[in-house]
Design a protein around this motif. Sequence first.
Motif, PDB file in Angstrom:
ATOM      1  N   ALA A   1       0.821  -1.207   0.000  1.00 58.36           N
ATOM      2  CA  ALA A   1       0.000   0.000   0.000  1.00 58.36           C
ATOM      3  C   ALA A   1       0.855   1.257   0.000  1.00 58.36           C
ATOM      4  CB  ALA A   1      -0.917   0.004   1.221  1.00 58.36           C
ATOM      5  N   ALA A   2       2.144   1.095   0.301  1.00 60.59           N
ATOM      6  CA  ALA A   2       3.081   2.217   0.268  1.00 60.59           C
ATOM      7  C   ALA A   2       4.418   1.729  -0.277  1.00 60.59           C
ATOM      8  CB  ALA A   2       3.262   2.811   1.660  1.00 60.59           C
ATOM      9  N   LEU A   3       5.028   2.545  -1.101  1.00 63.57           N
ATOM     10  CA  LEU A   3       6.340   2.244  -1.666  1.00 63.57           C
ATOM     11  C   LEU A   3       7.241   3.438  -1.425  1.00 63.57           C
ATOM     12  CD1 LEU A   3       8.413   0.742  -3.522  1.00 63.57           C
ATOM     13  CD2 LEU A   3       7.286   1.904  -5.453  1.00 63.57           C
ATOM     14  N   VAL A   4       8.428   3.184  -0.885  1.00 64.96           N
ATOM     15  CA  VAL A   4       9.430   4.233  -0.715  1.00 64.96           C
ATOM     16  C   VAL A   4      10.644   3.865  -1.558  1.00 64.96           C
ATOM     17  CG1 VAL A   4      10.868   5.522   0.903  1.00 64.96           C
ATOM     18  CG2 VAL A   4       8.611   4.692   1.632  1.00 64.96           C
ATOM     19  N   ASN A   5      10.838   4.602  -2.637  1.00 64.27           N
ATOM     20  CA  ASN A   5      11.967   4.374  -3.540  1.00 64.27           C
ATOM     21  C   ASN A   5      13.169   5.155  -3.027  1.00 64.27           C
ATOM     22  OD1 ASN A   5      10.971   2.673  -5.749  1.00 64.27           O
ATOM     23  ND2 ASN A   5       9.574   4.368  -6.186  1.00 64.27           N
ATOM     24  N   ASN A   6      13.915   4.532  -2.129  1.00 66.89           N
ATOM     25  CA  ASN A   6      15.023   5.234  -1.480  1.00 66.89           C
ATOM     26  C   ASN A   6      16.397   4.820  -1.996  1.00 66.89           C
ATOM     27  OD1 ASN A   6      16.438   6.687   0.867  1.00 66.89           O
ATOM     28  ND2 ASN A   6      17.045   4.549   1.169  1.00 66.89           N
ATOM     29  N   ALA A   7      16.542   3.622  -2.542  1.00 64.49           N
ATOM     30  CA  ALA A   7      17.861   3.140  -2.959  1.00 64.49           C
ATOM     31  C   ALA A   7      18.517   4.114  -3.937  1.00 64.49           C
ATOM     32  CB  ALA A   7      17.739   1.762  -3.606  1.00 64.49           C
ATOM     33  N   GLY A   8      19.795   4.389  -3.708  1.00 64.13           N
ATOM     34  CA  GLY A   8      20.489   5.310  -4.595  1.00 64.13           C
ATOM     35  C   GLY A   8      21.991   5.304  -4.372  1.00 64.13           C
ATOM     36  N   VAL A   9      22.720   5.748  -5.385  1.00 61.32           N
ATOM     37  CA  VAL A   9      24.170   5.884  -5.306  1.00 61.32           C
ATOM     38  C   VAL A   9      24.574   7.214  -5.925  1.00 61.32           C
ATOM     39  CG1 VAL A   9      24.649   3.407  -5.351  1.00 61.32           C
ATOM     40  CG2 VAL A   9      24.463   4.661  -7.514  1.00 61.32           C
ATOM     41  N   ALA A  10      25.793   7.683  -5.590  1.00 62.66           N
ATOM     42  CA  ALA A  10      26.266   8.969  -6.106  1.00 62.66           C
ATOM     43  C   ALA A  10      27.387   8.807  -7.137  1.00 62.66           C
ATOM     44  CB  ALA A  10      26.741   9.854  -4.964  1.00 62.66           C
TER      45      ALA A  10
END
Length: 249
Positions: free
Chosen positions: A79-88
């Motif tokens: 019911a909720a999605l948090v797209n947090n994965a990331g790299v610089a």
Amino acid sequence: MGDKPLALITGAAQGIGYACAEALAEDGYGVILADINEDGVMAAGKALGAVASYACDLGDTAQIIAMFDVIAKDHGVVAALVNNAGVAMPGDFLTYDLADFERVIDINLRGVFTATQLAGRAMVEHGIEGAIVNMSSVNAQLAIPAIPAYCASKGGVMQLTKVAALALAKYNIRVNAVGPGSIDTEMMAGVNANPDAFKTAMSRTPLGRAGSAREVGDVVAFLCSKKASYVTGETIYVDGGRLGLNYTC
């Protein structure tokens, strides 16, 4: 499958992702964690009492699809999605490696699109009026020459958030983004270790301090809650006032 609504948080083994999962769990969500760091995400899931934890490379479309299939089969629709994965992946602009550029875009932007599309389809199919929150950055608007791919990806996330919000509005699925500034996480470790760099960063932050991961997590939890029921297509900047400055130091 439980009575709690499910929230999937990517990049959740530590830092902002972990803080988002913690805040959502406190708000009554059954949290599902995903991260490329298998040992880290399993430990994080155990600490939080997560519904499930998955090792997943969010830059690999096949892995994202497979994860969503397993979640749907074993636990139900999020019911909720948090797209947090990331790299610089910083580097000099003139010699920046194309493979590094593509890797950053794959994780930070294409992965966000893929996960948002899959979550949105499932929500629509099952009549879930859900929430999606994407992790953008002040660097969606403020450029730093040493992180060209990161800046490009976060600008893309900001616009993708608006596109998805418009596309999913008729289903009452809300899509927003959060744009952190200088947050005390592993990504800021190099700045923290250099007194001059830290002083410069804080001179650009009106509140005069680094933010905490939980301060970002709390805003994400707000956007996933009914308190934000009339908010969609927005990027909320958790930056200590950084974007309000009209000068650089």
